[in-house]
Design a protein around this motif. Structure first.
Motif, PDB file in Angstrom:
ATOM      1  N   ALA A 188      52.862   7.464   5.387  1.00  0.00           N
ATOM      2  CA  ALA A 188      53.203   7.360   3.861  1.00  0.00           C
ATOM      3  C   ALA A 188      54.551   7.544   3.775  1.00  0.00           C
ATOM      4  O   ALA A 188      55.107   7.003   2.695  1.00  0.00           O
ATOM      5  CB  ALA A 188      52.171   8.077   2.919  1.00  0.00           C
ATOM      6  N   ASP A 189      55.293   8.338   4.385  1.00  0.00           N
ATOM      7  CA  ASP A 189      56.864   8.424   4.374  1.00  0.00           C
ATOM      8  C   ASP A 189      57.483   7.553   5.172  1.00  0.00           C
ATOM      9  O   ASP A 189      59.003   7.900   5.041  1.00  0.00           O
ATOM     10  CB  ASP A 189      56.897   9.997   4.638  1.00  0.00           C
ATOM     11  CG  ASP A 189      56.590  10.522   6.102  1.00  0.00           C
ATOM     12  OD1 ASP A 189      56.261   9.453   6.980  1.00  0.00           O
ATOM     13  OD2 ASP A 189      56.793  11.397   6.542  1.00  0.00           O
ATOM     14  N   ASP A 190      57.042   6.799   5.541  1.00  0.00           N
ATOM     15  CA  ASP A 190      58.006   5.603   6.297  1.00  0.00           C
ATOM     16  C   ASP A 190      58.621   6.232   7.533  1.00  0.00           C
ATOM     17  O   ASP A 190      59.715   5.822   7.808  1.00  0.00           O
ATOM     18  CB  ASP A 190      58.855   4.902   5.370  1.00  0.00           C
ATOM     19  CG  ASP A 190      58.003   3.725   4.545  1.00  0.00           C
ATOM     20  OD1 ASP A 190      57.152   3.421   4.995  1.00  0.00           O
ATOM     21  OD2 ASP A 190      58.654   3.692   3.487  1.00  0.00           O
ATOM     22  N   HIS A 191      57.827   7.284   8.144  1.00  0.00           N
ATOM     23  CA  HIS A 191      58.640   8.014   9.256  1.00  0.00           C
ATOM     24  C   HIS A 191      58.230   7.669  10.671  1.00  0.00           C
ATOM     25  O   HIS A 191      59.029   7.593  11.593  1.00  0.00           O
ATOM     26  CB  HIS A 191      58.641   9.541   9.069  1.00  0.00           C
ATOM     27  CG  HIS A 191      59.513  10.272  10.006  1.00  0.00           C
ATOM     28  ND1 HIS A 191      60.940  10.283   9.736  1.00  0.00           N
ATOM     29  CD2 HIS A 191      59.228  11.026  11.116  1.00  0.00           C
ATOM     30  CE1 HIS A 191      61.336  10.843  10.849  1.00  0.00           C
ATOM     31  NE2 HIS A 191      60.357  11.372  11.695  1.00  0.00           N
ATOM     32  N   TRP A 192      56.853   7.403  10.785  1.00  0.00           N
ATOM     33  CA  TRP A 192      56.139   7.055  11.904  1.00  0.00           C
ATOM     34  C   TRP A 192      55.419   5.825  11.974  1.00  0.00           C
ATOM     35  O   TRP A 192      54.624   5.535  11.140  1.00  0.00           O
ATOM     36  CB  TRP A 192      55.233   8.330  12.356  1.00  0.00           C
ATOM     37  CG  TRP A 192      55.769   9.543  12.579  1.00  0.00           C
ATOM     38  CD1 TRP A 192      56.015  10.560  11.899  1.00  0.00           C
ATOM     39  CD2 TRP A 192      56.651   9.989  13.864  1.00  0.00           C
ATOM     40  NE1 TRP A 192      56.884  11.617  12.489  1.00  0.00           N
ATOM     41  CE2 TRP A 192      57.183  11.191  13.695  1.00  0.00           C
ATOM     42  CE3 TRP A 192      57.098   9.280  15.047  1.00  0.00           C
ATOM     43  CZ2 TRP A 192      57.924  11.920  14.513  1.00  0.00           C
ATOM     44  CZ3 TRP A 192      57.861  10.012  16.184  1.00  0.00           C
ATOM     45  CH2 TRP A 192      58.302  11.293  15.664  1.00  0.00           C
ATOM     46  N   LEU A 193      55.320   5.061  13.137  1.00  0.00           N
ATOM     47  CA  LEU A 193      54.770   3.952  13.559  1.00  0.00           C
ATOM     48  C   LEU A 193      53.759   4.244  14.494  1.00  0.00           C
ATOM     49  O   LEU A 193      54.199   4.475  15.729  1.00  0.00           O
ATOM     50  CB  LEU A 193      55.526   2.765  13.881  1.00  0.00           C
ATOM     51  CG  LEU A 193      54.913   1.456  14.335  1.00  0.00           C
ATOM     52  CD1 LEU A 193      54.280   0.749  12.910  1.00  0.00           C
ATOM     53  CD2 LEU A 193      55.894   0.537  14.935  1.00  0.00           C
ATOM     54  N   HIS A 194      52.435   4.170  14.070  1.00  0.00           N
ATOM     55  CA  HIS A 194      51.442   4.618  14.909  1.00  0.00           C
ATOM     56  C   HIS A 194      51.261   3.449  16.196  1.00  0.00           C
ATOM     57  O   HIS A 194      51.456   2.250  15.896  1.00  0.00           O
ATOM     58  CB  HIS A 194      50.151   4.883  14.275  1.00  0.00           C
ATOM     59  CG  HIS A 194      50.207   6.372  13.396  1.00  0.00           C
ATOM     60  ND1 HIS A 194      49.821   7.236  14.254  1.00  0.00           N
ATOM     61  CD2 HIS A 194      50.652   6.564  12.261  1.00  0.00           C
ATOM     62  CE1 HIS A 194      50.057   8.562  13.565  1.00  0.00           C
ATOM     63  NE2 HIS A 194      50.640   8.199  12.481  1.00  0.00           N
ATOM     64  N   PRO A 195      50.698   3.648  17.154  1.00  0.00           N
ATOM     65  CA  PRO A 195      50.511   2.697  18.293  1.00  0.00           C
ATOM     66  C   PRO A 195      49.239   1.914  17.902  1.00  0.00           C
ATOM     67  O   PRO A 195      48.484   1.811  16.849  1.00  0.00           O
ATOM     68  CB  PRO A 195      50.000   3.565  19.540  1.00  0.00           C
ATOM     69  CG  PRO A 195      49.660   4.830  19.052  1.00  0.00           C
ATOM     70  CD  PRO A 195      50.200   5.103  17.738  1.00  0.00           C
ATOM     71  N   PRO A 196      49.426   0.657  18.586  1.00  0.00           N
ATOM     72  CA  PRO A 196      48.131  -0.334  18.132  1.00  0.00           C
ATOM     73  C   PRO A 196      46.966   0.119  18.144  1.00  0.00           C
ATOM     74  O   PRO A 196      46.568   0.826  19.028  1.00  0.00           O
ATOM     75  CB  PRO A 196      48.339  -1.587  19.058  1.00  0.00           C
ATOM     76  CG  PRO A 196      49.850  -1.394  19.434  1.00  0.00           C
ATOM     77  CD  PRO A 196      50.165   0.075  19.613  1.00  0.00           C
TER      78      PRO A 196
END
Length: 319
Positions: free
Chosen positions: A241-249
């Motif tokens: 939600a904080d636009d900090h992490w992109l989780h793997p597919p």
């Protein structure tokens, strides 16, 4: 110490050897509906089988047998590359050609049974070291039954060829991919119960390490502005939600599951790989820019239409 040879009808000796106390560990490539009689495993035991799509469609592995063991409390795991038959108890290791099937009881089979401690330890290490492991739970069984119904003969690894089965994670090709922000919410007791019914059990770590797990993903506005309802085989990348992490597919592994006591909300099961780590959004944007994608819209929920961007996003995890 003793090592004995049994053939051409070894199953009575195998079944007798499995009566030892303590947990038993079995890596049996293929098993049919007669397997529970030949292989009397109980709660706390571990069974690794080849229940990949090819084995199911070839009717080499029976979903009915898998379901029997799951109901009995056996930890059942699947790997697409298994072709060995190895059994380990606290006192013996059994290695040979015999699969757990009716055809094996009438074929000329052979096994070695040993109580040598080094051989027992090596056999256990072999089972624990198997990779591409997926937990067999109710959702897995539902999919297995559907695949079984197709029932056409397909090549199997180690039978009629030397092709190693590819990991069954991402669809080939990936045609539908979505980016979605993770939404924090408090699930109700009924939803928690529904989630526990569908998601993989977190049980004993005995046996090989699980590489794939099922996670619960709730969607309050299905078919909304993000590009339509999700479908089996869709690939989903979640952003914090904080636009900090992109989780793997993650791969959608179920049809929509209605969320109890909600007007429109549905949930999906996502199949994820436990060995993939999140990537910082800033790092992902920089690496994508190096690949020619200067505006990947990682901070906006959307369907990824560009095939080039889909491929670049997967390359972030070397997929």
């Amino acid at each position: 110490m003793a090592t004995t040879f049994h053939g051409p009808s070894p199953w009575p000796h195998i079944t007798a050897a499995l009566k030892a106390a303590g947990p038993r560990y079995a890596a049996i490539a293929y098993l049919d509906a007669d397997a529970p009689t030949l292989l009397p495993l109980r709660a706390g035991d571990v069974l690794v089988v080849n229940a990949a799509r090819a084995a199911l469609r070839a009717h080499a592995t029976s979903p009915a047998a898998l379901a029997h063991y799951v109901r009995a409390g056996v930890r059942v795991l699947s790997t697409p590359n298994l072709h060995a038959n190895v059994l380990v108890t606290s006192r013996r290791a059994i290695v040979g050609s015999a699969g757990a099937s009716e055809s094996s009881t009438i074929a000329d089979e052979a096994v070695l049974v040993t109580d040598d401690p080094d051989a027992i330890a090596e056999a256990r290490r072999f089972i624990d070291g198997l990779d591409e492991i997926t937990e067999v739970d109710q959702t897995f069984l539902d999919n297995a039954n559907a695949i079984w119904q197709i029932g056409r003969i397909v090549p199997l690894p180690g039978i009629g060829g030397r092709v190693r089965a590819e990991p069954e994670f991402l669809p080939t090709p990936v045609t539908r991919m979505f980016l979605w922000h993770i939404t924090d919410y408090q699930p109700s007791a009924d939803e928690l119960q529904e989630r526990d019914t569908h998601t993989a059990r977190r049980r004993s770590a005995a046996g090989p390490a699980t590489r794939y797990v099922l996670e619960w993903f709730r969607l309050d506005t299905p078919g909304g502005r993000r590009g339509g309802r999700l479908e089996r085989g869709d690939v989903l990348l979640q952003v914090t939600a904080d636009d900090h992490w992109l989780h793997p597919p993650a791969v959608v592994d179920s049809d929509a599951i209605p969320v109890p006591h909600s007007r429109k909300a549905v949930a999906y099961l996502l199949r994820t790989r436990v060995d993939l780590e999140p990537i910082a959004i800033s790092d992902a944007e920089s690496r994508l820019a190096d690949l020619g994608h200067t505006h990947p819209r990682l901070r906006t929920d959307h369907r990824v239409v560009s095939a080039g961007l889909r491929a670049a996003l997967l390359r972030l995890w070397n997929l």
